[in-house]
Scaffold this motif. Structure first.
Motif, PDB file in Angstrom:
ATOM      1  N   HIS A 178       0.825  -1.197   0.000  1.00 20.65           N
ATOM      2  CA  HIS A 178       0.000   0.000   0.000  1.00 20.65           C
ATOM      3  C   HIS A 178       0.866   1.257   0.000  1.00 20.65           C
ATOM      4  N   TYR A 179       0.291   2.348  -0.476  1.00 24.35           N
ATOM      5  CA  TYR A 179       0.864   3.672  -0.293  1.00 24.35           C
ATOM      6  C   TYR A 179       0.418   4.208   1.065  1.00 24.35           C
ATOM      7  N   ILE A 180       1.347   4.783   1.793  1.00 26.28           N
ATOM      8  CA  ILE A 180       1.032   5.455   3.053  1.00 26.28           C
ATOM      9  C   ILE A 180       1.272   6.946   2.852  1.00 26.28           C
ATOM     10  N   ASP A 181       0.266   7.753   3.100  1.00 27.61           N
ATOM     11  CA  ASP A 181       0.345   9.181   2.869  1.00 27.61           C
ATOM     12  C   ASP A 181      -0.314   9.880   4.059  1.00 27.61           C
ATOM     13  N   ILE A 182       0.498  10.425   4.975  1.00 24.17           N
ATOM     14  CA  ILE A 182      -0.047  10.977   6.208  1.00 24.17           C
ATOM     15  C   ILE A 182       0.601  12.310   6.548  1.00 24.17           C
ATOM     16  N   SER A 183      -0.112  13.080   7.351  1.00 21.85           N
ATOM     17  CA  SER A 183       0.393  14.344   7.883  1.00 21.85           C
ATOM     18  C   SER A 183       0.614  14.203   9.384  1.00 21.85           C
ATOM     19  N   VAL A 184       1.687  14.808   9.876  1.00 21.53           N
ATOM     20  CA  VAL A 184       2.067  14.713  11.284  1.00 21.53           C
ATOM     21  C   VAL A 184       2.240  16.119  11.837  1.00 21.53           C
ATOM     22  N   ALA A 185       1.675  16.357  13.010  1.00 20.09           N
ATOM     23  CA  ALA A 185       1.824  17.655  13.669  1.00 20.09           C
ATOM     24  C   ALA A 185       2.041  17.437  15.155  1.00 20.09           C
ATOM     25  N   SER A 186       2.865  18.295  15.749  1.00 20.66           N
ATOM     26  CA  SER A 186       3.094  18.198  17.185  1.00 20.66           C
ATOM     27  C   SER A 186       3.574  19.532  17.734  1.00 20.66           C
ATOM     28  N   ASP A 187       2.987  19.922  18.851  1.00 18.33           N
ATOM     29  CA  ASP A 187       3.479  21.060  19.629  1.00 18.33           C
ATOM     30  C   ASP A 187       4.052  20.591  20.955  1.00 18.33           C
ATOM     31  N   LYS A 188       4.070  19.269  21.160  1.00 14.62           N
ATOM     32  CA  LYS A 188       4.565  18.688  22.401  1.00 14.62           C
ATOM     33  C   LYS A 188       5.505  17.527  22.090  1.00 14.62           C
ATOM     34  N   ALA A 189       6.568  17.841  21.390  1.00 15.64           N
ATOM     35  CA  ALA A 189       7.532  16.814  21.008  1.00 15.64           C
ATOM     36  C   ALA A 189       8.887  17.112  21.629  1.00 15.64           C
ATOM     37  N   ARG A 190       9.725  16.085  21.673  1.00 15.16           N
ATOM     38  CA  ARG A 190      11.103  16.217  22.126  1.00 15.16           C
ATOM     39  C   ARG A 190      12.014  15.752  20.997  1.00 15.16           C
ATOM     40  N   VAL A 191      12.981  16.578  20.657  1.00 13.63           N
ATOM     41  CA  VAL A 191      13.847  16.249  19.536  1.00 13.63           C
ATOM     42  C   VAL A 191      14.670  15.002  19.815  1.00 13.63           C
ATOM     43  N   GLU A 192      15.020  14.747  21.085  1.00 18.62           N
ATOM     44  CA  GLU A 192      15.813  13.559  21.399  1.00 18.62           C
ATOM     45  C   GLU A 192      15.018  12.274  21.155  1.00 18.62           C
ATOM     46  N   ASP A 193      13.677  12.346  21.307  1.00 16.10           N
ATOM     47  CA  ASP A 193      12.851  11.166  21.038  1.00 16.10           C
ATOM     48  C   ASP A 193      12.872  10.824  19.558  1.00 16.10           C
ATOM     49  N   LEU A 219      10.400  20.363  20.759  1.00 16.48           N
ATOM     50  CA  LEU A 219      10.262  20.354  19.309  1.00 16.48           C
ATOM     51  C   LEU A 219       8.818  20.643  18.913  1.00 16.48           C
ATOM     52  N   THR A 220       8.661  21.557  17.974  1.00 18.67           N
ATOM     53  CA  THR A 220       7.389  21.790  17.299  1.00 18.67           C
ATOM     54  C   THR A 220       7.547  21.325  15.864  1.00 18.67           C
ATOM     55  N   LEU A 221       6.597  20.509  15.388  1.00 14.12           N
ATOM     56  CA  LEU A 221       6.808  19.820  14.116  1.00 14.12           C
ATOM     57  C   LEU A 221       5.551  19.873  13.262  1.00 14.12           C
ATOM     58  N   ARG A 222       5.736  20.090  11.970  1.00 15.40           N
ATOM     59  CA  ARG A 222       4.702  19.936  10.949  1.00 15.40           C
ATOM     60  C   ARG A 222       5.351  19.191   9.788  1.00 15.40           C
ATOM     61  N   ALA A 223       4.814  18.021   9.439  1.00 12.92           N
ATOM     62  CA  ALA A 223       5.481  17.211   8.422  1.00 12.92           C
ATOM     63  C   ALA A 223       4.473  16.411   7.617  1.00 12.92           C
ATOM     64  N   HIS A 224       4.902  16.025   6.432  1.00 13.28           N
ATOM     65  CA  HIS A 224       4.119  15.153   5.554  1.00 13.28           C
ATOM     66  C   HIS A 224       4.968  13.925   5.243  1.00 13.28           C
ATOM     67  N   LEU A 225       4.400  12.749   5.500  1.00 13.98           N
ATOM     68  CA  LEU A 225       5.129  11.483   5.333  1.00 13.98           C
ATOM     69  C   LEU A 225       4.466  10.658   4.236  1.00 13.98           C
ATOM     70  N   SER A 226       5.275  10.118   3.330  1.00 15.63           N
ATOM     71  CA  SER A 226       4.779   9.193   2.323  1.00 15.63           C
ATOM     72  C   SER A 226       5.721   8.000   2.257  1.00 15.63           C
ATOM     73  N   ILE A 227       5.118   6.805   2.198  1.00 11.21           N
ATOM     74  CA  ILE A 227       5.890   5.568   2.079  1.00 11.21           C
ATOM     75  C   ILE A 227       5.312   4.785   0.903  1.00 11.21           C
ATOM     76  N   GLN A 273      14.540   3.329   4.036  1.00 10.48           N
ATOM     77  CA  GLN A 273      15.146   3.752   2.789  1.00 10.48           C
ATOM     78  C   GLN A 273      14.129   4.364   1.826  1.00 10.48           C
ATOM     79  N   LYS A 274      12.885   3.895   1.876  1.00 12.21           N
ATOM     80  CA  LYS A 274      11.914   4.366   0.889  1.00 12.21           C
ATOM     81  C   LYS A 274      10.974   5.452   1.409  1.00 12.21           C
ATOM     82  N   MET A 275      10.947   5.696   2.716  1.00  7.72           N
ATOM     83  CA  MET A 275      10.029   6.722   3.210  1.00  7.72           C
ATOM     84  C   MET A 275      10.520   8.110   2.843  1.00  7.72           C
ATOM     85  N   ARG A 276       9.568   8.999   2.589  1.00  8.10           N
ATOM     86  CA  ARG A 276       9.842  10.386   2.239  1.00  8.10           C
ATOM     87  C   ARG A 276       9.129  11.280   3.250  1.00  8.10           C
ATOM     88  N   ILE A 277       9.869  12.248   3.804  1.00  5.40           N
ATOM     89  CA  ILE A 277       9.293  13.179   4.774  1.00  5.40           C
ATOM     90  C   ILE A 277       9.737  14.583   4.417  1.00  5.40           C
TER      91      ILE A 277
END
Length: 573
Positions: free
Chosen positions: A356-371, A388-396, A405-409
């Protein structure tokens, strides 16, 4: 005196007549039973075959069916085959003699003799052994569950007329095989230990209780619920609801990740749109690029198309160590995705790649960069700590390579209160901050305070390499702007940019060095900064290198002269 012979009593004639009558009745009964059994077998066989042909619109074969009437009606059969389900296979495949989509090794049930001749025969329990369900590749069959398709005969629209009603079906040793026409690609096989269906009827939902082994990731599933009534006009509208538990799922069967997953939840809706709410717990989740197990927990709300497996992630609340992520997106079949697939072998396209294709959006205002770094990089301990504050788009995409190796963020991030775990890196930041603030005497003080910094920018991850754009790194007294990349294995760092300081060059030095630098203050001042110089960051996780880019500073002749003197040995006298 001679004794008289005993008188021989004769059996009453009426007793003999009664015995003869009984024998005649027994003979008649045996004959009747034999007659019923002999004639019931073909009658019941026709009833079973006609019922199944009407239900599945398919040719049905039944090798053997036997009846015993000694203790009621006992029926056993073997070699049941249904050619296809809910529509014929592709005409070319039919001409090649395709294997039946459903076959049963043996079955048995009991009923009363009287029910055999009723318009609708009722059976309490049917026991099925060795059921095999084979789903051919999509190219080799018609729609397994046609969307909006009606039966050709208007009289058969809606629910079919059923001449056989079963209260309960108990299946053991069942397998569901989803075939593939891709060379070298094994089929997907579900091993169902046992499944019990109750209140089975054409016009009402039936209850099910199933235990099965999920093929990927491999794990045990137990599910109970209701299914039906079956909608012939549009099978996607068939209702379904229930509860499930999924335990001991080995994520290692998916290339590139590892861990043991457990999940529980419930579902409700129709076969074409099933709402699923549940939780997952993976205490040892890891990626092969880092091999650092972390505790990953999720609570999710999703919608699943039961006819294709396509999933819409409405909301996923994920907790990774001390990081909270909000996720949404889609997981869809590769065949439904247009264009050439990424991460596959030469010649692979979306139509023939597995998965399958995985196509998701990720958001966080309560993240830790070390995690995030613990999960995604080999460096241990993590290179950096901070909020860490994060906004990202992930596709596999689907493909034959590992997930890492194949995931794109791609996305944006901001880190606050950042410090480095590498002592050499942190000492460099502390010293630079003191000098950039105009306090060079404190730069090497043993009791100097630890300097935290702020960082933000955009990034793109592909092929296990992170490229960072417009990275803004701020610390007291200085700002660093960088662009570059680093590998997830920590073996490559390659960044270039500029450093801007509040203090001038002479203010960042002490003693005679400050005096010598005084003439360069005007040269290095730029755009309101005390000093603006180009820098480079390179090396590896174990041997990082920071330095001034002399070529970009306009002093390249110094570096070239230094390199030339090292390469050209002094001539012999």
């Amino acid at each position: 005196m001679r004794q008289s012979a005993p008188v021989r009593r004769r059996t009453p004639r009426w007793v003999l007549r009664l015995g003869a009558a009984v024998l005649v009745l027994v003979a008649i009964a045996v004959g009747a039973i034999a007659y019923v059994a002999h004639n019931a077998e073909p009658l019941l066989r026709r009833r079973v075959v006609a019922n199944l042909e009407d239900r599945f619109h398919s040719p049905v074969e039944l090798d053997a069916l036997h009846i015993s009437v000694l203790h009621g009606l006992q029926v056993s059969g073997s070699g049941l085959r249904i050619q296809y389900l809910a529509g014929p296979t592709h005409p070319d495949v039919q001409s090649q003699g395709a294997a039946p989509m459903l076959s049963v090794k043996s079955f048995e049930f009991r009923s009363g003799l009287r029910e055999l001749f009723e318009p609708t025969m009722r059976v309490v329990t049917v026991y099925v052994q060795g059921m095999e369900l084979h789903i051919p590749p999509k190219q080799d069959r018609g729609d397994l569950l046609p969307n909006g398709q009606e039966a050709d005969n208007p009289k058969r629209r809606g629910q079919p007329r059923i001449g056989l009603v079963v209260d309960k079906i108990v299946c053991s040793d069942m397998t569901l095989t989803i075939e593939t026409n891709k060379p070298g690609k094994p089929p997907l096989v579900f091993a169902i230990r046992n499944i019990t269906l109750r209140d089975v009827g054409a016009r009402k939902p039936f209850l099910f209780d199933a235990y099965l082994v999920n093929p990927k990731p491999v794990g045990d599933i137990h599910s109970t619920g209701h299914f039906g009534p079956w909608q012939d006009d549009n099978p996607r509208d068939t209702p379904i609801d229930g509860q499930y538990s999924f335990i001991h799922a080995d994520l290692g069967t998916i290339k590139g990740i590892a861990g043991t997953l457990s999940s529980t939840g419930g579902y409700n809706g129709t076969l074409g749109e099933i709402g699923v709410v549940g939780t997952t717990d993976t205490p040892d989740f890891s990626l092969d690029v880092s091999e650092h197990p972390v505790d990953l927990r999720t609570a999710f709300d999703a919608t699943v198309d039961g006819t294709s497996g396509d999933t819409r992630l409405n909301s996923v609340h994920a907790t990774l160590l001390h990081t909270v992520l909000q996720v949404s997106g889609m997981v869809i079949r590769a065949a439904d995705k247009q264009g050439t697939a990424q991460g596959g072998m030469p010649g692979d396209s979306a139509d023939n790649l597995p998965g399958h294709y995985i196509d998701i959006s990720v958001a966080s205002d309560k993240a830790r960069v070390e995690d995030i770094l613990t999960l995604g990089t080999k460096t241990r301990p993590p290179l950096m700590q901070g909020g860490l504050t994060l906004r990202a788009h992930l596709s596999i995409p689907p493909g034959h390579v590992s997930v890492s190796q194949k995931m794109r963020i791609q996305g944006t991030f901001r880190i606050g209160g950042a410090t480095f775990s590498n002592p050499h890196w942190q000492e460099t930041v502390d010293e630079l901050s003191k000098r950039a603030s105009g306090h060079p005497k404190q730069a090497n003080a043993e009791d100097a305070n630890l300097v935290s910094s702020e960082m933000g920018g955009s990034f793109r991850l592909a092929s296990a390499v992170v490229k960072v754009h417009d990275l803004s790194y701020r610390m007291p007294g200085a700002q660093v702007n960088l662009n570059g990349q680093y590998s997830l294995d920590g073996e490559t760092f390659d960044f270039a940019g500029t450093v801007r300081t509040e203090a001038t060059a002479s203010q960042m030095l002490t003693g005679w060095k400050s005096v010598l630098a005084k003439p360069f203050d005007s040269l290095l001042k730029k755009n309101g900064a005390g000093v603006e110089v180009p820098i480079k960051v390179s090396g590896t996780k174990s041997d990082p290198k920071f330095g001034v880019d002399l070529d970009k500073m306009g002093l390249g002749f110094l570096s070239r002269h230094k390199d030339q003197s090292q390469q050209d040995p002094a001539p012999h006298p």
